[in-house]
Design a protein around this motif. Structure first.
Motif, PDB file in Angstrom:
ATOM      1  N   UNK A 276       7.155   8.272   0.437  1.00 33.61           N
ATOM      2  CA  UNK A 276       7.326   7.092  -0.419  1.00 33.61           C
ATOM      3  C   UNK A 276       6.670   5.846   0.189  1.00 33.61           C
ATOM      4  N   UNK A 277       6.262   5.933   1.456  1.00 28.81           N
ATOM      5  CA  UNK A 277       5.611   4.813   2.136  1.00 28.81           C
ATOM      6  C   UNK A 277       4.127   4.808   1.777  1.00 28.81           C
ATOM      7  N   UNK A 278       3.618   3.659   1.436  1.00 32.88           N
ATOM      8  CA  UNK A 278       2.199   3.491   1.132  1.00 32.88           C
ATOM      9  C   UNK A 278       1.454   3.397   2.468  1.00 32.88           C
ATOM     10  N   UNK A 279       0.884   4.526   2.894  1.00 27.81           N
ATOM     11  CA  UNK A 279       0.237   4.602   4.212  1.00 27.81           C
ATOM     12  C   UNK A 279      -0.959   3.662   4.302  1.00 27.81           C
ATOM     13  N   UNK A 280      -1.728   3.536   3.238  1.00 26.69           N
ATOM     14  CA  UNK A 280      -2.905   2.663   3.259  1.00 26.69           C
ATOM     15  C   UNK A 280      -2.477   1.207   3.495  1.00 26.69           C
ATOM     16  N   UNK A 281      -1.424   0.790   2.818  1.00 20.57           N
ATOM     17  CA  UNK A 281      -0.914  -0.578   2.980  1.00 20.57           C
ATOM     18  C   UNK A 281      -0.422  -0.799   4.411  1.00 20.57           C
ATOM     19  N   UNK A 282       0.265   0.200   4.967  1.00 27.08           N
ATOM     20  CA  UNK A 282       0.757   0.084   6.351  1.00 27.08           C
ATOM     21  C   UNK A 282      -0.408   0.037   7.335  1.00 27.08           C
ATOM     22  N   UNK A 283      -1.461   0.828   7.082  1.00 32.99           N
ATOM     23  CA  UNK A 283      -2.637   0.803   7.954  1.00 32.99           C
ATOM     24  C   UNK A 283      -3.309  -0.565   7.931  1.00 32.99           C
ATOM     25  N   UNK A 284      -3.421  -1.157   6.743  1.00 33.79           N
ATOM     26  CA  UNK A 284      -4.020  -2.495   6.639  1.00 33.79           C
ATOM     27  C   UNK A 284      -3.156  -3.540   7.340  1.00 33.79           C
ATOM     28  N   UNK A 285      -1.833  -3.425   7.204  1.00 40.81           N
ATOM     29  CA  UNK A 285      -0.928  -4.360   7.885  1.00 40.81           C
ATOM     30  C   UNK A 285      -1.084  -4.234   9.398  1.00 40.81           C
ATOM     31  N   UNK A 286      -1.222  -3.005   9.879  1.00 32.44           N
ATOM     32  CA  UNK A 286      -1.417  -2.790  11.317  1.00 32.44           C
ATOM     33  C   UNK A 286      -2.748  -3.387  11.770  1.00 32.44           C
ATOM     34  N   UNK A 287      -3.779  -3.169  10.992  1.00 28.91           N
ATOM     35  CA  UNK A 287      -5.102  -3.707  11.342  1.00 28.91           C
ATOM     36  C   UNK A 287      -5.080  -5.238  11.374  1.00 28.91           C
ATOM     37  N   UNK A 288      -4.421  -5.865  10.404  1.00 29.68           N
ATOM     38  CA  UNK A 288      -4.324  -7.340  10.387  1.00 29.68           C
ATOM     39  C   UNK A 288      -3.541  -7.852  11.590  1.00 29.68           C
ATOM     40  N   UNK A 289      -2.421  -7.189  11.925  1.00 38.29           N
ATOM     41  CA  UNK A 289      -1.614  -7.613  13.077  1.00 38.29           C
ATOM     42  C   UNK A 289      -2.394  -7.471  14.376  1.00 38.29           C
ATOM     43  N   UNK A 290      -3.118  -6.362  14.517  1.00 39.63           N
ATOM     44  CA  UNK A 290      -3.906  -6.151  15.733  1.00 39.63           C
ATOM     45  C   UNK A 290      -5.049  -7.162  15.820  1.00 39.63           C
TER      46      UNK A 290
END
Length: 130
Positions: A108-122
């Motif tokens: 149910x987790x949107x993996x693409x959205x989480x990957x983008x959030x991780x990339x922005x944080x990094x």
């Protein structure tokens, strides 16, 4: 000089003059100087830097579009933060949250959205030198 206008989904972020505009697109790093030929390019989640009033300024951008013509740059970004405004603890918390989401094997987790959030944080952490 280059007249640079930066716009977010919330409106105008900043307008300034710079002697160089350093950005990153899918090909790599790009330094834009005055009198360059026109260009339109997509920007990646990355660091952007300028020289404003003789001072180097660095920004974390969340991707976007750059249009340059006749010494005017229009930069449309999803998000932008000046290096001096980035809060290390907040960026670390965002990174941790994104990693937690990605480590859960919940469909149910949107993996693409989480990957983008991780990339922005990094990216934010990289801009502040962490």
């Amino acid at each position: 000089m280059i007249r640079c206008k930066i716009v977010t989904p919330f409106g105008k972020y900043k307008e300034m003059d710079t002697s160089i505009l350093n950005v990153r697109n899918s090909i790599g790093e790009m330094g834009i100087l005055p009198n360059r030929m026109p260009i339109v390019t997509m920007l990646e989640i990355s660091k952007m830097s300028t020289i404003e009033n003789g001072q180097k300024e660095e920004y974390a951008i969340g991707g976007g579009l750059l249009y340059f013509k006749e010494n005017e740059a229009m930069i449309l970004v999803d998000s932008i933060e000046n290096k001096n405004d980035i809060e290390k603890d907040r960026a670390l918390a965002a990174k941790s949250r994104a990693e937690d989401y990605l480590n859960k094997k919940d469909e149910s987790i949107d993996a693409k959205r989480a990957e983008l959030a991780l990339k922005r944080a990094m990216n934010r952490l990289k801009v502040i030198g962490e």
